[in-house]
Design a protein around this motif. Structure first.
Motif, PDB file in Angstrom:
ATOM      1  N   LEU A  11      46.520  33.087  48.458  1.00 43.51           N
ATOM      2  CA  LEU A  11      46.095  33.904  49.592  1.00 43.51           C
ATOM      3  C   LEU A  11      44.599  34.195  49.500  1.00 43.51           C
ATOM      4  O   LEU A  11      44.041  34.311  48.393  1.00 43.51           O
ATOM      5  CB  LEU A  11      46.884  35.211  49.627  1.00 43.51           C
ATOM      6  CG  LEU A  11      48.407  35.061  49.774  1.00 43.51           C
ATOM      7  CD1 LEU A  11      49.081  36.424  49.753  1.00 43.51           C
ATOM      8  CD2 LEU A  11      48.759  34.307  51.044  1.00 43.51           C
ATOM      9  N   PRO A  12      43.929  34.320  50.638  1.00 44.22           N
ATOM     10  CA  PRO A  12      42.478  34.555  50.610  1.00 44.22           C
ATOM     11  C   PRO A  12      42.144  35.949  50.100  1.00 44.22           C
ATOM     12  O   PRO A  12      42.888  36.910  50.307  1.00 44.22           O
ATOM     13  CB  PRO A  12      42.081  34.380  52.079  1.00 44.22           C
ATOM     14  CG  PRO A  12      43.319  34.691  52.859  1.00 44.22           C
ATOM     15  CD  PRO A  12      44.456  34.204  52.015  1.00 44.22           C
ATOM     16  N   GLY A  13      41.025  36.052  49.415  1.00 40.13           N
ATOM     17  CA  GLY A  13      40.579  37.333  48.890  1.00 40.13           C
ATOM     18  C   GLY A  13      40.222  37.249  47.421  1.00 40.13           C
ATOM     19  O   GLY A  13      40.507  36.256  46.734  1.00 40.13           O
ATOM     20  N   ARG A  14      39.603  38.308  46.909  1.00 44.13           N
ATOM     21  CA  ARG A  14      39.164  38.374  45.508  1.00 44.13           C
ATOM     22  C   ARG A  14      39.944  39.418  44.720  1.00 44.13           C
ATOM     23  O   ARG A  14      39.526  39.831  43.642  1.00 44.13           O
ATOM     24  CB  ARG A  14      37.684  38.725  45.468  1.00 44.13           C
ATOM     25  CG  ARG A  14      36.754  37.700  46.115  1.00 44.13           C
ATOM     26  CD  ARG A  14      36.572  36.488  45.244  1.00 44.13           C
ATOM     27  NE  ARG A  14      36.066  36.862  43.927  1.00 44.13           N
ATOM     28  CZ  ARG A  14      35.975  36.005  42.905  1.00 44.13           C
ATOM     29  NH1 ARG A  14      36.390  34.750  43.062  1.00 44.13           N
ATOM     30  NH2 ARG A  14      35.502  36.392  41.742  1.00 44.13           N
ATOM     31  N   GLY A  15      41.088  39.851  45.251  1.00 41.09           N
ATOM     32  CA  GLY A  15      41.821  40.924  44.599  1.00 41.09           C
ATOM     33  C   GLY A  15      42.261  40.595  43.189  1.00 41.09           C
ATOM     34  O   GLY A  15      42.193  41.443  42.293  1.00 41.09           O
ATOM     35  N   LEU A  16      42.712  39.372  42.959  1.00 40.41           N
ATOM     36  CA  LEU A  16      43.198  38.997  41.633  1.00 40.41           C
ATOM     37  C   LEU A  16      42.094  39.117  40.589  1.00 40.41           C
ATOM     38  O   LEU A  16      42.340  39.590  39.468  1.00 40.41           O
ATOM     39  CB  LEU A  16      43.739  37.564  41.677  1.00 40.41           C
ATOM     40  CG  LEU A  16      44.247  36.987  40.356  1.00 40.41           C
ATOM     41  CD1 LEU A  16      45.431  37.782  39.836  1.00 40.41           C
ATOM     42  CD2 LEU A  16      44.624  35.518  40.519  1.00 40.41           C
ATOM     43  N   TRP A  17      40.879  38.736  40.930  1.00 41.72           N
ATOM     44  CA  TRP A  17      39.786  38.762  39.977  1.00 41.72           C
ATOM     45  C   TRP A  17      39.169  40.147  39.853  1.00 41.72           C
ATOM     46  O   TRP A  17      38.586  40.467  38.817  1.00 41.72           O
ATOM     47  CB  TRP A  17      38.719  37.753  40.410  1.00 41.72           C
ATOM     48  CG  TRP A  17      39.188  36.336  40.275  1.00 41.72           C
ATOM     49  CD1 TRP A  17      39.021  35.517  39.183  1.00 41.72           C
ATOM     50  CD2 TRP A  17      39.912  35.590  41.248  1.00 41.72           C
ATOM     51  NE1 TRP A  17      39.609  34.302  39.431  1.00 41.72           N
ATOM     52  CE2 TRP A  17      40.169  34.304  40.683  1.00 41.72           C
ATOM     53  CE3 TRP A  17      40.378  35.858  42.522  1.00 41.72           C
ATOM     54  CZ2 TRP A  17      40.859  33.313  41.360  1.00 41.72           C
ATOM     55  CZ3 TRP A  17      41.066  34.878  43.210  1.00 41.72           C
ATOM     56  CH2 TRP A  17      41.306  33.619  42.638  1.00 41.72           C
ATOM     57  N   GLU A  18      39.323  40.965  40.877  1.00 44.39           N
ATOM     58  CA  GLU A  18      38.681  42.281  40.856  1.00 44.39           C
ATOM     59  C   GLU A  18      39.547  43.354  40.194  1.00 44.39           C
ATOM     60  O   GLU A  18      39.009  44.225  39.500  1.00 44.39           O
ATOM     61  CB  GLU A  18      38.346  42.711  42.299  1.00 44.39           C
ATOM     62  CG  GLU A  18      37.258  41.879  42.934  1.00 44.39           C
ATOM     63  CD  GLU A  18      37.015  42.266  44.375  1.00 44.39           C
ATOM     64  OE1 GLU A  18      37.772  43.141  44.885  1.00 44.39           O
ATOM     65  OE2 GLU A  18      36.100  41.712  45.003  1.00 44.39           O
ATOM     66  N   VAL A  19      40.873  43.298  40.404  1.00 41.83           N
ATOM     67  CA  VAL A  19      41.729  44.379  39.890  1.00 41.83           C
ATOM     68  C   VAL A  19      42.555  43.957  38.672  1.00 41.83           C
ATOM     69  O   VAL A  19      43.234  44.795  38.071  1.00 41.83           O
ATOM     70  CB  VAL A  19      42.675  44.901  40.989  1.00 41.83           C
ATOM     71  CG1 VAL A  19      41.879  45.519  42.112  1.00 41.83           C
ATOM     72  CG2 VAL A  19      43.569  43.788  41.507  1.00 41.83           C
ATOM     73  N   TYR A  20      42.513  42.685  38.297  1.00 47.04           N
ATOM     74  CA  TYR A  20      43.241  42.222  37.104  1.00 47.04           C
ATOM     75  C   TYR A  20      42.311  41.456  36.167  1.00 47.04           C
ATOM     76  O   TYR A  20      42.582  40.316  35.779  1.00 47.04           O
ATOM     77  CB  TYR A  20      44.428  41.339  37.493  1.00 47.04           C
ATOM     78  CG  TYR A  20      45.447  42.029  38.363  1.00 47.04           C
ATOM     79  CD1 TYR A  20      46.311  42.993  37.835  1.00 47.04           C
ATOM     80  CD2 TYR A  20      45.538  41.731  39.716  1.00 47.04           C
ATOM     81  CE1 TYR A  20      47.226  43.635  38.636  1.00 47.04           C
ATOM     82  CE2 TYR A  20      46.461  42.375  40.527  1.00 47.04           C
ATOM     83  CZ  TYR A  20      47.298  43.316  39.986  1.00 47.04           C
ATOM     84  OH  TYR A  20      48.210  43.954  40.776  1.00 47.04           O
ATOM     85  N   PRO A  21      41.187  42.057  35.785  1.00 51.32           N
ATOM     86  CA  PRO A  21      40.254  41.328  34.921  1.00 51.32           C
ATOM     87  C   PRO A  21      40.810  41.068  33.525  1.00 51.32           C
ATOM     88  O   PRO A  21      40.507  40.035  32.916  1.00 51.32           O
ATOM     89  CB  PRO A  21      39.025  42.253  34.872  1.00 51.32           C
ATOM     90  CG  PRO A  21      39.574  43.615  35.132  1.00 51.32           C
ATOM     91  CD  PRO A  21      40.707  43.417  36.094  1.00 51.32           C
ATOM     92  N   ALA A  22      41.616  41.984  33.011  1.00 53.08           N
ATOM     93  CA  ALA A  22      42.165  41.786  31.660  1.00 53.08           C
ATOM     94  C   ALA A  22      43.123  40.612  31.625  1.00 53.08           C
ATOM     95  O   ALA A  22      43.127  39.824  30.669  1.00 53.08           O
ATOM     96  CB  ALA A  22      42.876  43.061  31.205  1.00 53.08           C
ATOM     97  N   MET A  23      43.944  40.468  32.660  1.00 55.53           N
ATOM     98  CA  MET A  23      44.905  39.378  32.695  1.00 55.53           C
ATOM     99  C   MET A  23      44.212  38.023  32.790  1.00 55.53           C
ATOM    100  O   MET A  23      44.624  37.047  32.159  1.00 55.53           O
ATOM    101  CB  MET A  23      45.859  39.574  33.873  1.00 55.53           C
ATOM    102  CG  MET A  23      46.996  38.582  33.936  1.00 55.53           C
ATOM    103  SD  MET A  23      48.248  39.023  35.184  1.00 55.53           S
ATOM    104  CE  MET A  23      47.303  38.815  36.701  1.00 55.53           C
ATOM    105  N   LEU A  24      43.122  37.960  33.544  1.00 55.75           N
ATOM    106  CA  LEU A  24      42.412  36.701  33.707  1.00 55.75           C
ATOM    107  C   LEU A  24      41.465  36.415  32.547  1.00 55.75           C
ATOM    108  O   LEU A  24      41.014  35.282  32.383  1.00 55.75           O
ATOM    109  CB  LEU A  24      41.630  36.717  35.019  1.00 55.75           C
ATOM    110  CG  LEU A  24      42.481  36.788  36.291  1.00 55.75           C
ATOM    111  CD1 LEU A  24      41.604  36.799  37.527  1.00 55.75           C
ATOM    112  CD2 LEU A  24      43.457  35.623  36.345  1.00 55.75           C
ATOM    113  N   ALA A  25      41.156  37.441  31.745  1.00 59.56           N
ATOM    114  CA  ALA A  25      40.284  37.220  30.595  1.00 59.56           C
ATOM    115  C   ALA A  25      40.967  36.393  29.518  1.00 59.56           C
ATOM    116  O   ALA A  25      40.291  35.739  28.709  1.00 59.56           O
ATOM    117  CB  ALA A  25      39.824  38.559  30.019  1.00 59.56           C
TER     118      ALA A  25
END
Length: 398
Positions: A358-372
């Motif tokens: 889905l479009p947007g930056r929510g995953l990278w903005e509110v879940y930084p620990a998970m993506l780190a």
């Protein structure tokens, strides 16, 4: 061949015994009474019936003696089961209150603008796996059919697991800043209520565990020795006792179940230890609950590991008398793992402001620990819970 009068008499006696069993509600299988007319009468045997009857009595003898002795002291088994149910409900309520208080807003100013949708998803993550596993454990402990040796063994393991998990939850609530990377978000009233409920549940589980033995023989030293020996032996027996790699083996199904449940046990134990000893952000990966609840939630991960080990032991021994308990544990792990994976996939897809699809930056903005730590997030966690799901297809036959 003509039968002698003695053989005719024995045949009539066997028929009379079978009729009497049918009147009393017990119908033996035909293979249990071995009568042959071409062998001497002293070779006739009724051993299968006797062996089955002795086996059934032997399975319950030790448990019944201890249970009756405790009942004579005023400790009713029914009251203990009711206490398990009541404390299970109160413990679930305490966890729900703690989760709502800790996750309804973010104390870090960097995430102060998180939407209600994000907070609801995070709180759901705290309930999805934890509550089904907790319900399955308490339901198995309050089973009215826990009278066989295998069921008693499962109940003892689950009682110890509940005691450890409850004490961990009580400590994480009373000393919140030590478990939540410095965050202390609870009032003293909530701390007193939640930690008191969890501690009481842990003491009840310890009492129920000790009650399953002869109280006169179980001193503090013997209890500690039994727990240590049992823990060491259980860790060494996580792997299957008779692994099988032959796809044509008639016992592949049961052995494969034991192998998969053993692997699930090892993985869930690893996810129990990971948040406790790992630094941020790796500590937040197994439960995806951030700094505030990742370490307290390890209690439920440990509980699920013990449930998986009980399923592994049951699959190896082929126990049929503990179907209710095994079915409850399977359903709890299945529902919890399915909901946990569903929420994780929704976050990755981007329902919380955008993501991989889905479009947007929510995953990278509110879940930084998970993506780190993407490898630790995606591969081990998803594969471990995915192992649980296929093993639970047998609940339809329970």
């Amino acid at each position: 061949m003509m039968m002698t009068s003695l053989q005719m008499f024995l045949l009539l006696a066997a028929l009379a015994c079978s009729a009497s069993f049918q009147v009393s509600g017990f119908v033996p299988h035909q293979r249990d009474v071995l009568i042959r007319h071409d062998v001497p009468c002293h070779h006739l045997t009724f051993r299968p019936i006797k062996q089955r009857r002795d086996s059934l009595h032997a399975k319950q003898e030790e448990f019944d003696e201890v249970s009756q002795a405790n009942d004579r002291k005023g400790i009713s088994t029914e009251k203990l089961m009711s206490a398990h149910r009541v404390m299970g409900i109160l413990s679930a309520a305490a966890w729900i209150l703690i989760s709502i208080t800790a996750l309804s807003y973010h104390p870090d100013p960097k995430f102060a603008d998180c939407t209600v949708r994000h907070n609801v998803l995070t709180m759901s993550q705290a309930f999805a796996f934890q509550l089904p596993v907790g319900y399955a454990t308490i339901s198995a402990l309050s089973s009215p059919d826990s009278t066989t040796n295998m069921s008693t063994t499962i109940s003892r393991r689950l009682n110890l697991a509940v005691a450890v998990a409850s004490m961990w939850l009580a400590s994480s609530t009373a000393f919140a800043s030590k478990f939540a990377f410095g965050y202390d978000l609870y009032t003293w009233k909530l701390k007193a209520f939640a930690s008191g409920i969890h501690a009481t549940n842990g003491l009840l589980a310890l009492f129920a565990w000790r009650r399953s033995f002869d109280a006169n023989k179980m001193t503090i030293r013997s209890c500690a020795s039994r727990v240590i020996r049992g823990t060491i032996e259980s860790l060494w027996s996580i792997g299957p006792s008779k692994p099988c790699s032959d796809p044509d083996s008639p016992q592949l199904v049961s052995r494969n179940n034991a192998s998969i449940w053993g692997l699930c046990t090892a993985g869930l134990l690893w996810f129990t230890i990971l948040p406790i000893f790992s630094p941020y952000p790796l500590a937040t990966v197994p439960t995806i609950l951030g700094k505030r609840l990742s370490r307290p939630a390890s209690a439920f991960t440990f509980l699920s590991a013990v449930c998986a080990f009980c399923l592994k032991e049951s699959a190896e021994k082929g126990a049929e008398d503990d179907k209710y308990q095994i079915s409850r544990l399977r359903k709890g792990l299945m529902i919890g793992s399915a909901l946990h994976l569903l929420l994780l996939m929704l976050k990755l897809i981007g329902v919380d402001g955008g993501g991989l699809l889905l479009p947007g930056r929510g995953l990278w903005e509110v879940y930084p620990a998970m993506l780190a730590v993407p490898f630790a997030t995606a591969c081990p966690l998803s594969s471990m819970h995915s192992f649980v799901l296929p093993r639970c297809n047998e609940i339809l036959h329970c």
